[in-house]
Design a protein around this motif. Structure first.
Motif, short mmCIF file in Angstrom:
data_model
loop_
_atom_site.label_atom_id
_atom_site.label_comp_id
_atom_site.label_asym_id
_atom_site.label_seq_id
_atom_site.Cartn_x
_atom_site.Cartn_y
_atom_site.Cartn_z
N ARG A 137 65.06 71.35 42.10
CA ARG A 137 64.52 70.11 42.65
C ARG A 137 63.01 70.07 42.43
N ALA A 138 62.49 68.86 42.33
CA ALA A 138 61.05 68.68 42.14
C ALA A 138 60.26 69.33 43.28
N LYS A 139 60.78 69.19 44.51
CA LYS A 139 60.10 69.75 45.68
C LYS A 139 60.00 71.27 45.57
N ASP A 140 61.10 71.93 45.17
CA ASP A 140 61.09 73.38 45.07
C ASP A 140 60.22 73.86 43.92
N SER B 54 47.02 70.22 33.12
CA SER B 54 48.01 70.14 34.19
C SER B 54 49.33 69.58 33.67
N GLU B 55 49.25 68.56 32.83
CA GLU B 55 50.46 67.96 32.29
C GLU B 55 51.23 68.97 31.43
N ILE B 56 50.52 69.72 30.61
CA ILE B 56 51.16 70.75 29.79
C ILE B 56 51.81 71.81 30.68
N LYS B 57 51.07 72.25 31.69
CA LYS B 57 51.56 73.29 32.60
C LYS B 57 52.84 72.85 33.30
N TYR B 58 52.84 71.63 33.83
CA TYR B 58 53.99 71.19 34.63
C TYR B 58 55.19 70.81 33.78
N VAL B 59 54.98 70.26 32.59
CA VAL B 59 56.13 69.89 31.76
C VAL B 59 56.79 71.15 31.19
N ILE B 60 56.00 72.17 30.89
CA ILE B 60 56.58 73.44 30.42
C ILE B 60 57.34 74.12 31.55
N ALA B 61 56.75 74.13 32.74
CA ALA B 61 57.41 74.75 33.90
C ALA B 61 58.73 74.04 34.20
N ALA B 62 58.72 72.71 34.12
CA ALA B 62 59.92 71.93 34.40
C ALA B 62 61.01 72.22 33.38
N ALA B 63 60.61 72.32 32.11
CA ALA B 63 61.59 72.59 31.06
C ALA B 63 62.19 73.98 31.22
N SER C 293 56.82 76.22 44.09
CA SER C 293 56.64 77.47 43.34
C SER C 293 55.35 77.44 42.52
N LEU C 294 54.88 76.23 42.21
CA LEU C 294 53.64 76.09 41.46
C LEU C 294 52.42 75.99 42.37
N GLY C 295 52.66 75.91 43.68
CA GLY C 295 51.57 75.86 44.64
C GLY C 295 50.90 74.51 44.75
N VAL C 296 51.65 73.42 44.48
CA VAL C 296 51.09 72.08 44.58
C VAL C 296 52.04 71.19 45.38
N LYS C 297 51.54 70.05 45.80
CA LYS C 297 52.37 69.08 46.49
C LYS C 297 53.38 68.46 45.52
N GLU C 298 54.51 68.03 46.04
CA GLU C 298 55.52 67.41 45.20
C GLU C 298 54.95 66.16 44.52
N SER C 299 54.18 65.37 45.24
CA SER C 299 53.60 64.15 44.67
C SER C 299 52.66 64.47 43.51
N THR C 300 51.90 65.56 43.64
CA THR C 300 50.98 65.98 42.57
C THR C 300 51.77 66.41 41.34
N PHE C 301 52.80 67.21 41.57
CA PHE C 301 53.65 67.68 40.47
C PHE C 301 54.26 66.50 39.72
N LEU C 302 54.86 65.56 40.46
CA LEU C 302 55.53 64.41 39.83
C LEU C 302 54.55 63.50 39.11
N TYR C 303 53.35 63.38 39.66
CA TYR C 303 52.34 62.53 39.02
C TYR C 303 52.01 63.05 37.62
N HIS C 304 51.72 64.34 37.52
CA HIS C 304 51.37 64.92 36.22
C HIS C 304 52.58 64.99 35.29
N LEU C 305 53.75 65.28 35.85
CA LEU C 305 54.95 65.38 35.03
C LEU C 305 55.29 64.02 34.41
N ARG C 306 55.22 62.97 35.21
CA ARG C 306 55.56 61.64 34.69
C ARG C 306 54.53 61.14 33.69
N ASN C 307 53.27 61.51 33.89
CA ASN C 307 52.25 61.16 32.89
C ASN C 307 52.55 61.85 31.57
N ALA C 308 52.95 63.13 31.65
CA ALA C 308 53.29 63.88 30.45
C ALA C 308 54.50 63.27 29.75
#
Length: 219
Positions: free
Chosen positions: A178-181, A157-166, A185-200
């Motif tokens: 924006r993180a929300k948008d 998940s961390e790999i997926k979200y950090v690549i998508a963000a980049a 687009s990834l089909g997850v909650k903003e909180s879930t996305f930010l959690y994995h992104l910040r861990n990465a």
């Protein structure tokens, strides 16, 4: 097959290599991509990445005989990949090879060489003694070698979200999304996305800081 009673150590050392081309690279950073031994002329081939100013210095060093040859130069962006040939005898690599060490990484910066390699603990004193014949080992650090410690350890998940963000420009300034948008687009909650992104991000930054600590923030 027997098991060795000798422990492996990861060694990080800083070396001033007397009158080597690296000792003339004041203010420059040279990243080595790989090295090989050329049996035809007893030369050490090395692929290095340098800046424009470093490229000029390398050419001057070749003219002065500090480098045997520059075989090829390829430019990409504002950097150069340079294929150089230097003397193998009395090189750091020859000493490490003769003592059975496995090189993991090397950087040349500010007239110093920074080497990371793995070897048996009992061989370290001999390696240091031989290196001191061609230069000055200014600092050395030994640690238990565990191959897994060199890995960043990102989850899927961390790999997926950090690549998508980049790719989406989330890390650009100003941000292109924006993180929300992006989360939507990834089909997850903003909180879930930010959690994995910040861990990465935390894991990547910690890995970078560990490397900088080894290099003593040379860049």
């Amino acid at each position: 097959m027997g098991y060795s009673k000798y422990s492996y150590k990861m060694v990080n050392l800083r070396l001033l290599h007397n009158d080597c081309w690296t000792s003339h690279m004041d203010g420059h950073v040279v990243k080595s991509l790989g090295r090989s031994f050329d049996h035809s002329d007893n030369g050490l081939r090395a692929l290095v990445v340098v800046s424009s100013s470093s490229m000029k210095t390398l050419k001057s060093l070749m003219d002065e005989g500090k480098i045997k040859d520059i075989v090829n130069v390829q430019r990409y962006s504002d950097k150069f990949i340079v294929d150089i040939v230097q003397e193998y005898n009395n090189s750091v690599l020859s000493i490490l090879n003769n003592n059975g060490a496995i090189v993991l990484d090397t950087v040349k910066a500010n007239r110093r060489e920074y080497w990371t390699f793995v070897t048996y603990e009992y061989k370290v004193p001999m390696i240091v003694k031989e290196l001191n014949k061609i230069g000055v080992v200014e600092k050395i650090k030994l640690s238990d070698y565990d191959g897994s410690t060199r890995e960043i350890g990102l989850t899927e998940s961390e790999i997926k979200y950090v690549i998508a963000a980049a790719k989406a420009g989330y890390f650009d300034y100003p941000r292109k999304v924006r993180a929300k948008d992006l989360a939507e687009s990834l089909g997850v909650k903003e909180s879930t996305f930010l959690y994995h992104l910040r861990n990465a991000q935390k894991k990547l930054i910690n890995k970078l800081l560990r490397d900088l600590d080894i290099r003593e923030q040379i860049i």
